[in-house]
Write an enzyme that holds these catalytic residues in place. Structure first.
Site, short mmCIF file in Angstrom:
data_model
loop_
_atom_site.label_atom_id
_atom_site.label_comp_id
_atom_site.label_asym_id
_atom_site.label_seq_id
_atom_site.Cartn_x
_atom_site.Cartn_y
_atom_site.Cartn_z
N HIS A 251 0.82 -1.23 0.00
CA HIS A 251 0.00 0.00 0.00
C HIS A 251 0.86 1.28 0.00
O HIS A 251 2.02 1.23 -0.36
CB HIS A 251 -1.00 -0.02 1.16
N GLU A 265 -2.42 0.34 7.90
CA GLU A 265 -1.51 -0.75 7.52
C GLU A 265 -0.29 -0.25 6.77
O GLU A 265 0.84 -0.73 6.99
CB GLU A 265 -2.30 -1.77 6.67
N HIS A 318 2.72 -7.07 4.49
CA HIS A 318 1.33 -6.63 4.67
C HIS A 318 0.83 -6.93 6.07
O HIS A 318 1.41 -7.76 6.78
CB HIS A 318 0.42 -7.33 3.66
N GLU A 381 1.52 -11.79 5.40
CA GLU A 381 0.48 -11.08 6.18
C GLU A 381 0.87 -11.31 7.63
O GLU A 381 0.65 -12.38 8.19
CB GLU A 381 -0.90 -11.68 5.88
ZN LIG Z 1 -2.25 -5.25 2.64
#
Ligand SMILES: [Zn+2]
Length: 422
Positions: A251, A265, A318, A381
């Protein structure tokens, strides 16, 4: 050029003869009557009034004469109970003869010792020889001199070389033979350390930049050994600089990623990515980030950057989120290609062992950034931002460090780099 006596001084039971050039002299001790004759060679007295005879306080007769045109003679004539010591000063242009009664000297040995120390200091030694010895990956340079060597070393760069100043040691009159280059040393140069100083500078030109050195002297101090050894760590660092890793903080910019409890995030991803970058750079690895600031970057751009770099591996960072359940937590690691499976496994296991977080499994998925990068590529993640416990892990600086450590260990393992022992 003939040396000339410029002045003669009698003071404190010492006779100092000062000349315009360096003094060469002979000293002869004769018996019955007890006397010492010092002849200054290739020397003359211009001011003839200096040629005279006088009696010292110790009742000794000192005579300065010129027996030939290029010779000056100083004779000391007295009783046997007199001790005479002659030496040159540092510049070799002054000859000092100290005179003392023998009983003065025998009363305290200290006097004798002091004089010897002075002698050691004043008369410089001479560099005798320099040898190189090679043994496996070690190279030793051995410097020998006529007197104990005191020295200073200076490690210099561009080009890599080691300079050694040998204090109170003069360069040899005849140049030493040149050394042929070895695997570690290209040449050895010898010169005067600095004008006016009785010191020799030896410069060892090195072939490699990752050499460590150690010095040692023999018992007498007349031999100086400089041992060169490759610094394994520096050697490894140099090798690792060729290893490239791309870290992709997910992102950025208006694309915040998951957003819970006041945390976004995109920020967490960038913080952990930077910590990981620093860790890997400590190992000499060349690290690239797809973004270094809070800016938007398309998935295609991330892939383009990575493929232009052709790294050894790619890791996208992430944070997870689940709108439907805030209870779900844990770490998930994604890979797509076969060559990425091992990397995914190492990353996943390392996070589980470094952080107190549940296992949400290694998964195979065609995420854009790991599908289009033809190198080992994973997407991690790290935890669920939507879960309270995971969010604590993701947002505390201490646990962010642990994430970075976990990722570092896994990447090192994948690259087969030995971790540093702390
Ligand atoms: Zn993400």
């Amino acid at each position: 050029m003939i040396n000339k006596v410029s002045s003669i001084v009698w003071e404190n039971n010492s006779l100092s003869i000062n000349t315009t050039e360096k003094i060469a002299y002979t000293e002869t001790r004769l018996k019955e009557p007890d006397r010492v004759v010092i002849d200054l060679l290739n020397c003359s007295v211009e001011n003839k009034s200096l040629l005279k005879s006088f009696k010292s306080e110790l009742d000794e007769t000192i005579t300065i004469s010129e027996p030939s045109r290029d010779q000056v003679r100083i004779s000391f004539l007295g009783t046997a109970a007199i001790n005479r010591k002659s030496y040159l000063t540092n510049n070799e242009r002054t000859l000092i003869t100290r005179i003392a009664r023998v009983d003065d000297l025998s009363e305290g040995k200290v006097v004798e010792n002091t004089e010897q120390t002075t002698l050691e200091k004043v008369v410089p030694g001479i560099l005798k020889e320099i040898n190189i010895e090679e043994d496996d990956d070690e190279t030793t340079v051995i410097i020998s001199a006529t007197k104990p060597i005191k020295f200073n070393t200076y490690a210099l760069k561009n080009p890599d070389r080691l300079a050694i100043d040998l204090l109170n040691i003069l360069p040899p009159d005849v140049p030493l033979p040149k050394h042929s280059p070895t695997s570690a040393i290209s040449s050895i140069r010898i010169g005067r350390a600095a004008s006016g100083l009785a010191a020799t500078r030896v410069v060892i030109d090195l072939m490699k930049s990752n050499l460590d050195f150690d010095t040692d002297t023999n018992l007498l101090g007349t031999k100086l050994e400089i041992e060169f050894k490759p610094n394994k760590e520096k050697e490894e660092q140099a090798k690792r600089a060729g290893i490239k890793v791309v870290i992709d903080p997910g992102h950025g910019g208006y694309d915040t990623g998951a957003s819970y409890g006041g945390f976004e995030e995109k920020d967490i991803n960038l913080i952990i990515a930077n910590k990981l970058k620093n860790n890997l750079e400590d190992y000499g690895i060349t690290v690239f980030l797809t973004r270094e600031e809070d800016s938007f970057l398309s998935l295609a751009e991330r892939v383009e950057i990575t493929n232009s770099i052709k790294p050894a591996l790619f890791i996208s960072i992430h944070g997870n989120a689940l709108v439907s359940s805030r209870v779900i937590r844990g770490v998930e690691t994604y890979y797509w290609t076969g060559q990425s499976q091992k990397l995914a496994y190492y990353i996943h296991k390392s996070i589980l062992s470094n952080l107190n977080i549940p296992d949400h499994f290694i998964r195979r998925a065609q995420f854009y950034v790991i599908r289009h990068t033809p190198v080992p590529a994973i997407l991690a993640e790290l935890g669920f931002l939507s879960n309270h416990d995971d969010r604590k892990l993701l947002t505390s600086s201490t646990t962010q460090d642990q994430y970075a450590k976990a990722l570092t260990e896994a990447i090192l393992k994948f690259l087969e780099i030995e971790p540093k022992k702390k």
